[in-house]
Design an enzyme around this catalytic site. Structure first.
Site, PDB file in Angstrom:
ATOM      1  N   CYS A 203      -4.762 -12.410   3.666  1.00 58.89           N
ATOM      2  CA  CYS A 203      -4.967 -13.509   2.709  1.00 58.89           C
ATOM      3  C   CYS A 203      -5.534 -14.760   3.385  1.00 58.89           C
ATOM      4  CB  CYS A 203      -3.710 -13.862   1.941  1.00 58.89           C
ATOM      5  SG  CYS A 203      -4.154 -14.845   0.475  1.00 58.89           S
TER       6      CYS A 203
ATOM      7  N   CYS B 142      -8.491 -13.537  -4.032  1.00 62.43           N
ATOM      8  CA  CYS B 142      -7.630 -14.533  -3.415  1.00 62.43           C
ATOM      9  C   CYS B 142      -7.422 -15.678  -4.408  1.00 62.43           C
ATOM     10  CB  CYS B 142      -8.309 -15.038  -2.137  1.00 62.43           C
ATOM     11  SG  CYS B 142      -7.202 -16.058  -1.181  1.00 62.43           S
TER      12      CYS B 142
ATOM     13  N   GLY C 128       0.815  -1.219   0.000  1.00 62.81           N
ATOM     14  CA  GLY C 128       0.000   0.000   0.000  1.00 62.81           C
ATOM     15  C   GLY C 128       0.845   1.263   0.000  1.00 62.81           C
TER      16      GLY C 128
ATOM     17  N   GLU D 137       9.789   3.859   6.736  1.00 57.96           N
ATOM     18  CA  GLU D 137       9.820   2.393   6.581  1.00 57.96           C
ATOM     19  C   GLU D 137      11.175   1.872   7.073  1.00 57.96           C
ATOM     20  OE1 GLU D 137       7.875  -0.469   5.212  1.00 57.96           O
ATOM     21  OE2 GLU D 137       9.657  -1.258   6.202  1.00 57.96           O
TER      22      GLU D 137
ATOM     23  N   LYS E  31      -8.287  -8.986   3.691  1.00 58.42           N
ATOM     24  CA  LYS E  31      -7.054  -8.196   3.594  1.00 58.42           C
ATOM     25  C   LYS E  31      -6.102  -8.857   2.597  1.00 58.42           C
ATOM     26  CE  LYS E  31      -7.405  -6.654   8.413  1.00 58.42           C
ATOM     27  NZ  LYS E  31      -7.832  -5.281   8.166  1.00 58.42           N
ATOM     28  N   THR E  32      -5.920  -8.244   1.423  1.00 54.53           N
ATOM     29  CA  THR E  32      -5.039  -8.799   0.383  1.00 54.53           C
ATOM     30  C   THR E  32      -4.349  -7.664  -0.378  1.00 54.53           C
ATOM     31  OG1 THR E  32      -6.743  -8.724  -1.339  1.00 54.53           O
ATOM     32  CG2 THR E  32      -6.615 -10.760  -0.035  1.00 54.53           C
ATOM     33  N   ALA E  33      -3.307  -8.041  -1.154  1.00 59.44           N
ATOM     34  CA  ALA E  33      -2.655  -7.067  -2.026  1.00 59.44           C
ATOM     35  C   ALA E  33      -3.619  -6.660  -3.144  1.00 59.44           C
ATOM     36  CB  ALA E  33      -1.380  -7.659  -2.615  1.00 59.44           C
ATOM     37  N   ALA E  34      -4.483  -7.593  -3.536  1.00 59.26           N
ATOM     38  CA  ALA E  34      -5.482  -7.276  -4.559  1.00 59.26           C
ATOM     39  C   ALA E  34      -6.434  -6.185  -4.052  1.00 59.26           C
ATOM     40  CB  ALA E  34      -6.261  -8.536  -4.928  1.00 59.26           C
TER      41      ALA E  34
ATOM     42  N   GLN F 298       4.759 -10.625  -0.667  1.00 57.73           N
ATOM     43  CA  GLN F 298       4.348 -11.730   0.210  1.00 57.73           C
ATOM     44  C   GLN F 298       3.470 -12.784  -0.479  1.00 57.73           C
ATOM     45  OE1 GLN F 298       2.719  -9.934   3.908  1.00 57.73           O
ATOM     46  NE2 GLN F 298       3.959  -8.153   3.440  1.00 57.73           N
TER      47      GLN F 298
HETATM   48  P1  FAD Z   1       2.433  -4.814   3.939  1.00 56.68           P
HETATM   49  O1  FAD Z   1       2.640  -5.099   2.489  1.00 56.68           O
HETATM   50  O2  FAD Z   1       2.609  -5.926   4.911  1.00 56.68           O
HETATM   51  O3  FAD Z   1       3.393  -3.591   4.306  1.00 56.68           O
HETATM   52  C1  FAD Z   1       3.434  -2.992   5.568  1.00 56.68           C
HETATM   53  C2  FAD Z   1       4.751  -2.230   5.688  1.00 56.68           C
HETATM   54  O4  FAD Z   1       4.708  -1.391   6.845  1.00 56.68           O
HETATM   55  C3  FAD Z   1       5.949  -3.162   5.876  1.00 56.68           C
HETATM   56  O5  FAD Z   1       6.949  -2.854   4.927  1.00 56.68           O
HETATM   57  C4  FAD Z   1       6.411  -2.889   7.302  1.00 56.68           C
HETATM   58  O6  FAD Z   1       7.817  -2.996   7.452  1.00 56.68           O
HETATM   59  C5  FAD Z   1       5.953  -1.442   7.498  1.00 56.68           C
HETATM   60  N1  FAD Z   1       5.739  -1.094   8.903  1.00 56.68           N
HETATM   61  C6  FAD Z   1       5.170  -1.819   9.894  1.00 56.68           C
HETATM   62  N2  FAD Z   1       5.183  -1.136  11.055  1.00 56.68           N
HETATM   63  C7  FAD Z   1       5.775   0.055  10.789  1.00 56.68           C
HETATM   64  C8  FAD Z   1       6.092   1.186  11.590  1.00 56.68           C
HETATM   65  N3  FAD Z   1       5.806   1.236  12.893  1.00 56.68           N
HETATM   66  N4  FAD Z   1       6.707   2.230  10.990  1.00 56.68           N
HETATM   67  C9  FAD Z   1       7.006   2.204   9.660  1.00 56.68           C
HETATM   68  N5  FAD Z   1       6.738   1.154   8.863  1.00 56.68           N
HETATM   69  C10 FAD Z   1       6.130   0.093   9.432  1.00 56.68           C
HETATM   70  N6  FAD Z   1      -2.548 -10.961  -1.267  1.00 56.68           N
HETATM   71  C11 FAD Z   1      -3.074 -11.126  -2.513  1.00 56.68           C
HETATM   72  O7  FAD Z   1      -3.636 -10.191  -3.070  1.00 56.68           O
HETATM   73  N7  FAD Z   1      -2.990 -12.306  -3.183  1.00 56.68           N
HETATM   74  C12 FAD Z   1      -2.374 -13.372  -2.641  1.00 56.68           C
HETATM   75  O8  FAD Z   1      -2.293 -14.431  -3.271  1.00 56.68           O
HETATM   76  C13 FAD Z   1      -1.802 -13.248  -1.328  1.00 56.68           C
HETATM   77  N8  FAD Z   1      -1.172 -14.285  -0.751  1.00 56.68           N
HETATM   78  C14 FAD Z   1      -0.528 -14.109   0.447  1.00 56.68           C
HETATM   79  C15 FAD Z   1       0.176 -15.169   0.980  1.00 56.68           C
HETATM   80  C16 FAD Z   1       0.886 -15.013   2.160  1.00 56.68           C
HETATM   81  C17 FAD Z   1       1.638 -16.194   2.727  1.00 56.68           C
HETATM   82  C18 FAD Z   1       0.907 -13.751   2.810  1.00 56.68           C
HETATM   83  C19 FAD Z   1       1.735 -13.558   4.056  1.00 56.68           C
HETATM   84  C20 FAD Z   1       0.194 -12.687   2.289  1.00 56.68           C
HETATM   85  C21 FAD Z   1      -0.544 -12.853   1.110  1.00 56.68           C
HETATM   86  N9  FAD Z   1      -1.303 -11.822   0.567  1.00 56.68           N
HETATM   87  C22 FAD Z   1      -1.899 -11.987  -0.667  1.00 56.68           C
HETATM   88  C23 FAD Z   1      -1.598 -10.612   1.369  1.00 56.68           C
HETATM   89  C24 FAD Z   1      -0.771  -9.392   0.994  1.00 56.68           C
HETATM   90  O9  FAD Z   1       0.598  -9.684   0.998  1.00 56.68           O
HETATM   91  C25 FAD Z   1      -1.074  -8.261   1.966  1.00 56.68           C
HETATM   92  O10 FAD Z   1      -2.470  -8.115   2.100  1.00 56.68           O
HETATM   93  C26 FAD Z   1      -0.475  -6.950   1.469  1.00 56.68           C
HETATM   94  O11 FAD Z   1       0.917  -7.048   1.455  1.00 56.68           O
HETATM   95  C27 FAD Z   1      -0.950  -5.782   2.335  1.00 56.68           C
HETATM   96  O12 FAD Z   1      -0.266  -4.610   2.008  1.00 56.68           O
HETATM   97  P2  FAD Z   1       0.005  -3.500   3.141  1.00 56.68           P
HETATM   98  O13 FAD Z   1       0.732  -2.404   2.474  1.00 56.68           O
HETATM   99  O14 FAD Z   1      -1.227  -3.214   3.878  1.00 56.68           O
HETATM  100  O15 FAD Z   1       0.972  -4.254   4.182  1.00 56.68           O
HETATM  101  C1  UQ1 Z   2      -4.492  -8.209  -8.059  1.00 55.14           C
HETATM  102  O1  UQ1 Z   2      -4.810  -7.140  -8.590  1.00 55.14           O
HETATM  103  C2  UQ1 Z   2      -3.408  -8.245  -7.156  1.00 55.14           C
HETATM  104  O2  UQ1 Z   2      -2.729  -7.098  -6.865  1.00 55.14           O
HETATM  105  C3  UQ1 Z   2      -1.529  -6.882  -7.476  1.00 55.14           C
HETATM  106  C4  UQ1 Z   2      -3.060  -9.434  -6.550  1.00 55.14           C
HETATM  107  O3  UQ1 Z   2      -2.071  -9.390  -5.633  1.00 55.14           O
HETATM  108  C5  UQ1 Z   2      -0.966 -10.112  -5.760  1.00 55.14           C
HETATM  109  C6  UQ1 Z   2      -3.760 -10.657  -6.824  1.00 55.14           C
HETATM  110  O4  UQ1 Z   2      -3.425 -11.718  -6.280  1.00 55.14           O
HETATM  111  C7  UQ1 Z   2      -4.838 -10.618  -7.774  1.00 55.14           C
HETATM  112  C8  UQ1 Z   2      -5.536 -11.912  -8.109  1.00 55.14           C
HETATM  113  C9  UQ1 Z   2      -5.207  -9.424  -8.358  1.00 55.14           C
HETATM  114  C10 UQ1 Z   2      -6.360  -9.351  -9.320  1.00 55.14           C
HETATM  115  C11 UQ1 Z   2      -5.878  -9.329 -10.730  1.00 55.14           C
HETATM  116  C12 UQ1 Z   2      -6.428  -9.962 -11.771  1.00 55.14           C
HETATM  117  C13 UQ1 Z   2      -5.808  -9.820 -13.113  1.00 55.14           C
HETATM  118  C14 UQ1 Z   2      -7.616 -10.817 -11.653  1.00 55.14           C
END
Ligand code: FAD
Ligand code: UQ1
Length: 448
Positions: free
Chosen positions: A198, A378, A48, A69, A343-346, A77
Site C-alpha cells: 500500500c 489505493c 490472499g 499459518e 501491492k494491495t488487498a485490492a 491491515q
Molecule cells: P498478508 O495479508 O500480509 O498475509 C500474509 C500471511 O502470511 C500472514 O498472515 C502471515 O502471518 C503469514 N506468513 C508469513 N510468513 C509465513 C510463514 N513462513 N509461514 C506461514 N505463514 C506465514 N490494501 C488495500 O487494498 N487498500 C488499502 O487501503 C490498504 N491500506 C493498507 C494500510 C496499511 C497500514 C497496511 C499495512 C496495508 C494496507 N494495504 C491496503 C495492503 C494490504 O493489507 C496487503 O497488500 C494485503 O494484506 C496483502 O495480502 P497477502 O495475503 O499477500 O499478505
Molecule cells: C478492493 O477490492 C479491496 O479488496 C477487498 C480493497 O481492499 C481493502 C480496497 O481497498 C479497494 C478500494 C477495493 C476496490 C473496490 C471497489 C468497490 C472500488
C-alpha cells in the site's frame, strides 16, 4: 502496558467477540497424528491465503486443503490507517484466525521454514518440531516482511513517545497517541527505499495528521514534513497531480529522494540520506515521527526455498497467469509475488479469481487461461471525511470503477473505504466471493 501485553488483551477480547469455528481441524506440527499430504497446500492465512483457500474449499473435498499459518489473529491491515487516526480501534481490524479460515480445511498452526519444489514438500517448524508436509499443488501467500531493524535505532525508539507506525499491530496505537500528545514542532512522515505494501498509506496518515492538528487548534505550531525515497509523490500521474494540490493547499513540505536511515530517540532526531547525493545526510528534529518501515521478501522465499524466488527474492511467477515460471504446480498471490503492480488487498482481490481458475485448469490437466491485468487500488484517504480512490493496472493506466472523476477528493469514496470495504473484505473476499470490482466497472461503463 507494553505493546505486546496490549496485543494479548486484544486477542482475548477478539476470541470472545468472534468465537472460533468449532469444527475447524487444527494441528500443530508438534503432533504428527494428522494427514501430512494434501492436494492443495496454502502457505499464509492473510488476505490472499484465506481468500484462495475459501474458493478451493468449495470445490475440493474435505481434508484436501491445508493452510500453514502461525498467527492467532487475522488482521484487516487496510483499517490500520483509520486506527492510527482514531477512526477505528485495533480490535475492529482483527478476528481470530480460526473464524476466518474455511471450516473444512486443516490449519497447520506453524511457520513454513522451507519449500522444496522438487520434492513437492513444505517444511514447517524448526529443530525437533520440524516436519514435512507434501502437496500436489502449492499456493504461496506469505505477504511481505517488515524490516524496522534496518533503520538504526529501531525498533527500540518505539518505546519513546512520538515515534509510531501504522504498519504494525504493535505500533499502530502509538500514532493516535502521538497526535494527541503533539504540541509544537515537526511532524515527520517517511517512505522507505524498498518495495512496500500500500504505497499510499505513508501519506494517508500525513493528511489525517494535518486534519487532526487543525481540528485541535495546533496546526499553526506544526511543520508537517513528508520525506519520501521516491522521486514522485505517487506512481500514477493522474492521482499524483491531485495529491500535489492537496499538499500545497495544506502547507505540507515534501522532500523527494530522502531515505530514513537512523532514529535517535534521545535527542528526538531522524537522519535521512539524500539519495541523489551519495554520503549526504540530513538531520531533522521531530516531535512526532511516523515510520513506514523498509520491507522485503521473507527469508522463507529469498533464502530457504530453492528455485522459488526471482533475483530479488519474491516468488517468480508469470505476471499474467500467476503460475510459477519453473514449477507448474506452484502459484503465488499477493505481496510475496513478483508482480509489477502496487501491492494491495485490492490487487489480491483482482488476482484471486484468476489464480483460482488457472490452478483449477492445471489440476484438470489443462493450461492456465485467464490473464491478470495488474488491477490494484489505493484509497488515498486525505482526512477525516475525504478520499481519492486510485485504481490502475500494470501500465499505470487508471482503471476506475465509478462513473465520476476519482482523482478528486470525495466524501462518498471515504465512506466506501471506511464502512463498505471492511464488509466486502470480511463477508465476501475472505469467503472466496470477491474478485474485485470489475463487474461494477462494466456496469457503470455506459455512464462514463
Ligand atoms: P498478508 O495479508 O500480509 O498475509 C500474509 C500471511 O502470511 C500472514 O498472515 C502471515 O502471518 C503469514 N506468513 C508469513 N510468513 C509465513 C510463514 N513462513 N509461514 C506461514 N505463514 C506465514 N490494501 C488495500 O487494498 N487498500 C488499502 O487501503 C490498504 N491500506 C493498507 C494500510 C496499511 C497500514 C497496511 C499495512 C496495508 C494496507 N494495504 C491496503 C495492503 C494490504 O493489507 C496487503 O497488500 C494485503 O494484506 C496483502 O495480502 P497477502 O495475503 O499477500 O499478505
Ligand atoms: C478492493 O477490492 C479491496 O479488496 C477487498 C480493497 O481492499 C481493502 C480496497 O481497498 C479497494 C478500494 C477495493 C476496490 C473496490 C471497489 C468497490 C472500488
Amino acid at each position: 502496558m507494553s505493546c505486546q501485553k496490549l496485543l494479548l488483551c486484544e486477542v482475548h477480547s477478539l476470541s470472545r467477540k468472534f468465537p472460533s469455528v468449532q469444527n475447524i481441524r487444527k494441528f500443530s506440527s508438534k503432533r504428527s497424528n494428522g494427514n501430512r499430504r494434501f492436494k492443495l497446500v496454502v502457505i499464509g492465512g492473510g488476505a490472499g491465503g484465506c481468500s484462495i483457500a475459501a474458493k478451493f474449499a468449495k470445490t475440493l473435498g474435505p481434508k484436501s486443503i491445508a493452510v500453514i499459518e502461525p498467527s492467532d489473529v487475522h488482521y484487516y491491515q487496510p483499517m490500520w490507517t483509520l486506527v492510527g487516526g482514531g477512526m477505528k480501534s485495533l480490535a475492529d481490524s482483527g478476528r481470530p484466525m480460526s473464524s476466518v479460515l474455511p471450516s473444512s480445511i486443516e490449519w497447520v498452526k506453524d511457520k513454513a521454514t522451507e519449500i522444496k519444489p522438487s520434492k513437492h514438500t513444505v517444511v514447517v517448524g524448526t529443530g525437533s518440531s520440524k516436519q514435512e508436509i507434501q502437496y500436489d499443488y502449492l499456493v504461496i501467500a506469505v505477504g511481505i516482511q517488515l524490516q524496522y531493524e534496518k533503520i538504526k535505532g529501531l525498533p527500540q525508539a518505539f518505546n519513546s513517545p512520538g515515534v509510531c507506525s501504522n504498519y504494525s499491530s504493535l505500533y499502530v496505537n502509538k500514532t493516535l497517541q502521538a497526535l494527541k500528545d503533539f504540541n509544537k514542532g515537526n511532524a515527520v512522515f517517511t517512505f522507505p527505499n524498498t518495495p512496500v505494501k500500500c504505497a499510499g498509506a505513508p501519506q494517508k496518515i500525513l493528511y489525517i495528521a494535518d486534519q487532526f492538528l487543525r481540528k485541535n487548534g495546533k496546526r499553526d505550531n506544526a511543520k508537517l514534513i513528508y520525506n519520501t525515497s521516491l522521486g514522485v509523490l505517487f506512481g500514477v500521474k493522474h492521482y499524483a497531480d491531485s495529491l500535489w494540490n492537496v499538499v500545497k493547499s495544506r502547507d505540507i513540505s515534501v522532500n523527494l529522494r530522502r531515505n530514513l536511515v537512523e532514529v535517535n530517540a534521545r535527542d528526538k532526531t531522524a537522519i535521512f540520506e539524500d539519495l541523489d547525493n551519495a554520503g549526504k545526510l540530513e538531520t531533522v528534529s521531530y516531535e512526532m515521527l511516523h515510520v513506514t518501515p523498509p520491507m522485503g521478501a521473507y527469508d522463507l522465499i529469498k533464502k530457504n526455498s530453492e528455485d522459488i524466488p526471482d533475483a530479488v527474492g519474491f516468488v517468480d511467477v508469470n505476471k499474467g497467469t500467476l503460475q510459477h515460471v519453473r514449477h507448474p504446480n506452484v502459484f503465488a498471490i499477493g505481496d510475496c509475488a513478483n508482480l509489477p503492480t502496487a501491492k494491495t488487498a485490492a490487487a489480491v482481490a483482482g488476482e484471486n479469481g484468476i489464480l483460482f481458475r488457472n490452478l483449477t485448469n492445471v489440476m484438470n490437466g489443462k493450461e492456465p487461461e485467464l490473464i491478470y491485468d495488474g488491477y490494484t487500488s489505493c484509497p488515498l484517504v486525505t482526512g477525516y471525511d475525504k478520499c481519492i480512490l486510485a485504481e490502475f493496472d500494470y501500465n499505470g493506466q487508471p482503471l476506475e470503477t465509478f462513473p465520476i472523476d476519482q482523482s478528486k477528493e470525495r466524501r462518498s469514496m471515504f465512506l466506501m473505504k471506511k464502512d463498505v470495504m471492511p464488509e466486502i473484505y470480511w463477508n465476501l473476499m475472505l469467503k472466496g466471493n470477491w474478485n474485485g470490482p470489475a463487474p461494477f466497472r462494466k456496469l457503470f461503463a455506459p455512464f462514463k
